[in-house]
Design a protein around this motif. Structure first.
Motif, PDB file in Angstrom:
ATOM      1  N   PRO A 673       2.952   6.493  14.487  1.00  0.00           N
ATOM      2  CA  PRO A 673       1.964   7.135  13.612  1.00  0.00           C
ATOM      3  C   PRO A 673       2.243   6.804  12.145  1.00  0.00           C
ATOM      4  CG  PRO A 673       2.889   8.698  15.194  1.00  0.00           C
ATOM      5  CD  PRO A 673       3.737   7.467  15.264  1.00  0.00           C
ATOM      6  N   GLY A 674       1.196   6.846  11.340  1.00  0.00           N
ATOM      7  CA  GLY A 674       1.349   6.588   9.913  1.00  0.00           C
ATOM      8  C   GLY A 674       0.123   7.055   9.154  1.00  0.00           C
ATOM      9  N   ALA A 675       0.180   6.898   7.837  1.00  0.00           N
ATOM     10  CA  ALA A 675      -0.946   7.279   6.977  1.00  0.00           C
ATOM     11  C   ALA A 675      -1.213   6.153   5.993  1.00  0.00           C
ATOM     12  CB  ALA A 675      -0.644   8.579   6.235  1.00  0.00           C
ATOM     13  N   GLN A 676      -2.485   5.847   5.809  1.00  0.00           N
ATOM     14  CA  GLN A 676      -2.897   4.795   4.890  1.00  0.00           C
ATOM     15  C   GLN A 676      -3.846   5.372   3.853  1.00  0.00           C
ATOM     16  OE1 GLN A 676      -2.295   2.182   3.357  1.00  0.00           O
ATOM     17  NE2 GLN A 676      -3.179   0.398   4.359  1.00  0.00           N
ATOM     18  N   ALA A 677      -3.555   5.109   2.569  1.00  0.00           N
ATOM     19  CA  ALA A 677      -4.470   5.486   1.498  1.00  0.00           C
ATOM     20  C   ALA A 677      -5.503   4.373   1.347  1.00  0.00           C
ATOM     21  CB  ALA A 677      -3.717   5.704   0.196  1.00  0.00           C
ATOM     22  N   VAL A 678      -6.697   4.615   1.891  1.00  0.00           N
ATOM     23  CA  VAL A 678      -7.786   3.640   1.802  1.00  0.00           C
ATOM     24  C   VAL A 678      -8.405   3.750   0.416  1.00  0.00           C
ATOM     25  CG1 VAL A 678      -9.999   2.931   2.783  1.00  0.00           C
ATOM     26  CG2 VAL A 678      -8.200   3.855   4.271  1.00  0.00           C
ATOM     27  N   GLN A 679      -8.500   2.614  -0.268  1.00  0.00           N
ATOM     28  CA  GLN A 679      -8.915   2.618  -1.672  1.00  0.00           C
ATOM     29  C   GLN A 679     -10.205   1.830  -1.872  1.00  0.00           C
ATOM     30  OE1 GLN A 679      -5.334   1.401  -3.987  1.00  0.00           O
ATOM     31  NE2 GLN A 679      -4.201   2.078  -2.157  1.00  0.00           N
ATOM     32  N   LEU A 680     -11.115   2.424  -2.633  1.00  0.00           N
ATOM     33  CA  LEU A 680     -12.401   1.826  -2.955  1.00  0.00           C
ATOM     34  C   LEU A 680     -12.420   1.424  -4.425  1.00  0.00           C
ATOM     35  CD1 LEU A 680     -15.487   1.328  -2.245  1.00  0.00           C
ATOM     36  CD2 LEU A 680     -15.863   3.648  -3.107  1.00  0.00           C
ATOM     37  N   TYR A 681     -12.745   0.171  -4.688  1.00  0.00           N
ATOM     38  CA  TYR A 681     -12.811  -0.338  -6.061  1.00  0.00           C
ATOM     39  C   TYR A 681     -14.195  -0.883  -6.351  1.00  0.00           C
ATOM     40  CZ  TYR A 681      -7.709  -0.042  -6.164  1.00  0.00           C
ATOM     41  OH  TYR A 681      -6.406   0.415  -6.130  1.00  0.00           O
ATOM     42  N   VAL A 690     -17.233  -5.935 -22.463  1.00  0.00           N
ATOM     43  CA  VAL A 690     -16.145  -6.409 -21.602  1.00  0.00           C
ATOM     44  C   VAL A 690     -15.604  -5.228 -20.802  1.00  0.00           C
ATOM     45  CG1 VAL A 690     -13.882  -7.508 -21.537  1.00  0.00           C
ATOM     46  CG2 VAL A 690     -15.588  -8.238 -23.229  1.00  0.00           C
ATOM     47  N   ARG A 691     -15.499  -5.403 -19.502  1.00  0.00           N
ATOM     48  CA  ARG A 691     -15.067  -4.327 -18.627  1.00  0.00           C
ATOM     49  C   ARG A 691     -13.824  -4.753 -17.846  1.00  0.00           C
ATOM     50  NH1 ARG A 691     -19.381  -0.949 -15.573  1.00  0.00           N
ATOM     51  NH2 ARG A 691     -17.790   0.577 -16.137  1.00  0.00           N
ATOM     52  N   PRO A 692     -13.108  -3.808 -17.236  1.00  0.00           N
ATOM     53  CA  PRO A 692     -11.970  -4.175 -16.381  1.00  0.00           C
ATOM     54  C   PRO A 692     -12.408  -5.038 -15.215  1.00  0.00           C
ATOM     55  CG  PRO A 692     -11.961  -1.822 -16.876  1.00  0.00           C
ATOM     56  CD  PRO A 692     -13.277  -2.351 -17.350  1.00  0.00           C
ATOM     57  N   ARG A 693     -11.487  -5.858 -14.695  1.00  0.00           N
ATOM     58  CA  ARG A 693     -11.774  -6.686 -13.522  1.00  0.00           C
ATOM     59  C   ARG A 693     -12.284  -5.837 -12.366  1.00  0.00           C
ATOM     60  NH1 ARG A 693      -6.993  -7.696 -11.578  1.00  0.00           N
ATOM     61  NH2 ARG A 693      -7.572  -9.449 -10.226  1.00  0.00           N
ATOM     62  N   ARG A 694     -11.700  -4.679 -12.217  1.00  0.00           N
ATOM     63  CA  ARG A 694     -12.117  -3.711 -11.200  1.00  0.00           C
ATOM     64  C   ARG A 694     -11.499  -2.368 -11.545  1.00  0.00           C
ATOM     65  NH1 ARG A 694      -8.372  -7.176  -8.106  1.00  0.00           N
ATOM     66  NH2 ARG A 694     -10.223  -8.464  -7.794  1.00  0.00           N
ATOM     67  N   TRP A 695     -12.049  -1.317 -10.959  1.00  0.00           N
ATOM     68  CA  TRP A 695     -11.496   0.016 -11.198  1.00  0.00           C
ATOM     69  C   TRP A 695     -11.630   0.856  -9.935  1.00  0.00           C
ATOM     70  CZ3 TRP A 695     -16.040  -1.848 -13.151  1.00  0.00           C
ATOM     71  CH2 TRP A 695     -17.219  -1.166 -12.829  1.00  0.00           C
ATOM     72  N   LEU A 696     -10.676   1.776  -9.763  1.00  0.00           N
ATOM     73  CA  LEU A 696     -10.671   2.654  -8.589  1.00  0.00           C
ATOM     74  C   LEU A 696     -11.863   3.602  -8.672  1.00  0.00           C
ATOM     75  CD1 LEU A 696      -8.944   3.528  -6.066  1.00  0.00           C
ATOM     76  CD2 LEU A 696      -7.980   5.303  -7.550  1.00  0.00           C
ATOM     77  N   ALA A 697     -12.667   3.620  -7.601  1.00  0.00           N
ATOM     78  CA  ALA A 697     -13.844   4.487  -7.565  1.00  0.00           C
ATOM     79  C   ALA A 697     -13.728   5.588  -6.520  1.00  0.00           C
ATOM     80  CB  ALA A 697     -15.096   3.654  -7.287  1.00  0.00           C
ATOM     81  N   GLY A 698     -12.763   5.468  -5.608  1.00  0.00           N
ATOM     82  CA  GLY A 698     -12.586   6.491  -4.587  1.00  0.00           C
ATOM     83  C   GLY A 698     -11.383   6.171  -3.722  1.00  0.00           C
TER      84      GLY A 698
END
Length: 776
Positions: A673-681, A690-698
């Motif tokens: 068993p384990g846990a994964q932090a699924v990240q949306l960018y 000019v904006r960041p290459r990407r940013w965390l959205a969720g």
């Protein structure tokens, strides 16, 4: 008809009606008294800078005597528990006695708000110390943070404390800054999610939370505490402000504290733009603004924008500062200022109304209130088994596995060498605002921590998985002492072992009394003291080595990483840190932490976080310096394996007010068993600025059994693509965007594009700032 006293005492009436009735009876001196504070400080602290628990405390002789300070009423009692070691029962009695004196001294019998620090737990002797804020970020688990804050608030409330000076919502901008350990990380969405959780938890227990430091404090030049901040309005609006705004709008926070550091020459303690226009008029904040300690006086002595303490007080009050902390100095003559025509009485009344509102909402002006009645029973236990269990869970979920060349979990080696200063010093598990490091270490013997803790070495010796191992310990070096004599012994221990565990890192303190913490800034990101030399010497032996970092900030690991068999990053894990770390190293716990900050490759090249535009990232021909990290934001391994697949969008285009559903499947492809932090960018392909290459959205932390799959679905509102445009107003701009779902900011195999269509939409106040997620 009720008398005025009957009105403001009547708990059934609306708060504003009670406030108005009381305010109408008060003299100018009685009003001003509600904006002041008193701090009973040890005599030695007022004279000895080495004992300071607040910046430059020794340079201030203190305000008026207690008797003088309370003569017309008092706004706040400062740190009754977190100044000197007090048995909790003794401290509760002492605070109640102070409150009785405050109530007896003013004709209305109004008590004071008692405030205390509570960032990693109630800052009081014997209280549970939870992981540092940077470790909350590593957990990627808002539910854990909310539950922790609820426990902290419950412990504070039962001892008579009404307000906590937490959480810290500064977004990390420079890893050299000493207070990185007090932050939640370098991404505003991560900080905002956990900030809302903390505030809801603390205030749900009946204790007011205080956001700090508003605003821009973490962006100080060269990472130096209190240094000036050179930052544009766009960075303020899009990176610095969002966590504060979310805590105001979504969590209804009841107090805010200013930043010390000036922003482009504007001191926040005197900034009407920040304290009134942004905080109140734009975001709808209705609580109290309290001064960071001596920040009002600093307008005169440090910022030099006021010619006297009195002038500083008028500047702050007119800007929107309600309460001067920790003592009444610059607010001492507000009544005289009104009589002399230098202060409009309506400004005074506005601030006093806010303080009285907070007191009424806390029940302090109810007719049956007494300090003892607020105790809620005889229980003064601050380190319960339930607290400990929660602290342990938080520590376990915050530990990050960075590298594992088939050495972890440890397989009961016959000979194990444990090396390094943090292996036997539990204080390294605690942040600078823990009671142990903040206060107790100045009063107690070296091995007395004020709360029970188990060292890493002890925890490894007690670990069932290592029952058959012979464990030899060698300290090697200290945290800051430059003596390298012990390295030879450490090398010998490593040579004689099958596996070496090298534990290095920080020992938190204040104003240079530690390697991390307030006023403990660094010139580069090399491990403190001679710890890098220790690691290098052990690696040179060729013995398979697990490098364990117990730190408050990220340090450069580039010179070690490819030679270490394993690397574990542990951000100040709290009182249960030793057992939690041993559990991870031996496989009793499967690590699930993720980096809330990047791990630098080399010791220079900062400042810089993952929120960089293309030109802030690596690009051939632009610079000979490669700013890319060794390990990126959001990174963290596991003893199992995960796969993220099947990204789907609900539509290929949405309007500038639309919502897009995006989902993917996460599967545990390993054997445990384990846990994964699924990240949306999110990434904006073309924009007017000019904006960041990407940013965390969720994000969502998903627990999975071996072989199990779950579907993670995010609701992304078009507002989540918004930014401050060229005209200085927030907009949603039509165009092409890319969504990424993955396990960190660079491992993003699942991606899909979509378009926002229509005209540019200018967003008013109250935009959508969260990204709801459903796990099925």
């Amino acid at each position: 008809m009720k008398t005025a006293e009957q009105t403001w005492h009547d708990a059934s009436l609306p708060t504003d009606q009670r406030v108005a009735a009381l305010l109408a009876q008060m003299t100018l001196e009685e009003k001003a008294g509600q904006l002041g504070s008193y701090w009973i400080r040890p005599e030695e602290e007022q004279q000895d800078g080495e004992s300071n628990v607040a910046p430059m405390a020794d340079t201030f002789g203190g305000g008026p005597s207690f008797e003088t300070a309370i003569a017309n009423g008092l706004g706040h009692i400062t740190r009754a528990f977190g100044t000197v070691p007090l048995d909790p029962a003794e401290g509760r009695t002492k605070l109640a006695e102070l409150q009785e004196q405050v109530m007896a001294a003013n004709r209305f019998g109004i008590p004071a708000i008692a405030h205390e620090e509570c960032l990693t737990g109630f800052t009081a002797l014997g209280a549970t110390c939870y992981p540092a804020s940077i470790a909350w970020g590593a957990s990627f688990n808002p539910e854990l943070v909310q539950s922790m804050a609820a426990r902290i608030g419950a412990d504070m409330k039962k001892l008579g404390v009404h307000q906590g000076l937490s959480p810290v919502l500064d977004v990390v901008r420079d890893y050299r800054w000493g207070r990185v350990e007090e932050t939640i990380g370098e991404d505003p969405h991560l900080v905002g999610e956990l900030a809302v959780a903390y505030v809801k938890g603390l205030q749900g227990s009946g204790v007011s939370a205080t956001l700090k430091h508003f605003a821009g404090y973490a962006a100080s030049q060269a990472g130096r505490n209190h240094a000036p901040v050179s930052i544009g309005q766009r960075a303020l609006e899009d990176t610095v402000f969002p966590p504060f705004e979310r805590a105001v709008r979504e969590a209804k926070v009841q107090s805010v504290m200013n930043s010390y550091a000036d922003i482009d020459g504007e001191a926040p303690a005197a900034s009407r733009r920040l304290l009134t226009e942004v905080l109140r008029e734009r975001w709808g904040f209705t609580g109290t603004v309290v001064a960071d300690y001596w920040a009002v006086s600093f307008l005169h002595s440090m910022h030099e924008i006021a010619d006297s303490e009195d002038s500083a007080g008028l500047l702050a009050l007119n800007a929107g500062m309600d309460v001067e902390l920790p003592e009444t100095i610059a607010y001492a003559r507000l009544a005289e200022a009104v009589r002399a025509g230098r202060l409009d009485e309506s400004v005074l009344d506005t601030a006093v109304s806010r303080v009285l509102t907070q007191k009424i909402e806390a029940g302090l002006l109810d007719p049956d209130y007494s300090p003892e009645q607020a105790w809620q029973g005889d229980d003064v236990e601050l380190d319960s088994a339930q607290n400990r269990e929660h602290a342990r869970t938080m520590a376990e979920e915050s530990i990050i596995l960075l590298r594992n060349e088939q050495i972890l979990p440890l397989k009961n080696p016959a000979r194990l060498a444990v090396i390094g200063p943090s292996a036997t010093q539990p204080r390294t598990h605690l942040g600078c605002y823990s009671f142990t490091n903040h206060v107790y270490s100045r009063f107690a013997e070296q091995e007395d921590y004020g709360v029970q803790m188990t060292s890493i070495l002890e925890a490894l010796r007690e670990a069932p998985a290592l029952a058959g191992s012979q464990i030899e310990y060698a300290r090697g070096v200290d945290f800051t002492d430059l003596d390298e004599a012990g390295i030879e012994q450490a090398v010998e221990a490593a040579r004689n072992a099958e596996v070496a565990v090298v534990t290095v890192g920080d020992l938190a303190g204040l104003f240079g009394r530690g390697t991390s913490g307030e006023g403990c800034d660094v010139v580069d990101l090399k491990l403190p003291g001679r710890q890098a030399e220790l690691v290098e010497a052990v690696l040179e032996t060729g013995t398979p080595t697990v490098l364990v970092l117990v730190t408050g900030r990220p340090y450069s690991l580039g010179q070690f990483a490819d030679r270490a068999a394993g690397i574990v990053q542990c951000f100040m894990p709290g009182v249960e840190g030793g057992p939690a770390l041993a559990a991870v190293l031996t496989g009793q716990v499967n690590p699930s932490g993720k980096l809330p900050v990047q791990i630098p490759d080399h010791i220079g090249g900062q400042p810089g976080t993952y929120l960089a535009p293309k030109l802030g990232w690596h690009s051939d021909g632009v610079s000979n310096l490669d700013p890319r990290p060794l390990y990126p934001f959001g990174y963290g391994l596991s003893y199992t394996s995960f796969e993220i697949s099947g990204i789907e969008l609900s539509a290929q285009e949405i309007s500038t007010e639309g919502i897009l559903e995006v989902s993917a499947t996460v599967t545990n492809t390993g054997q445990i068993p384990g846990a994964q932090a699924v990240q949306l960018y999110l990434a904006d392909e073309i924009s007017q600025v000019v904006r960041p290459r990407r940013w965390l959205a969720g994000f969502a932390k998903v627990k999975l059994a071996a072989g199990e799959s779950k579907r993670v679905s995010f609701s992304v509102h078009a507002d989540r693509t918004s930014f401050t445009g060229l005209a200085g107003r927030r907009i949603v701009e039509p165009g092409k965007f890319t969504l990424f779902i993955g396990s960190d900011s660079e491992d993003l195999d699942q991606q899909a594009g979509f378009n926002i269509v229509g005209e540019i939409r200018e967003i008013g106040e109250g935009r959508v700032m969260d990204t709801p997620v459903v796990i099925s």
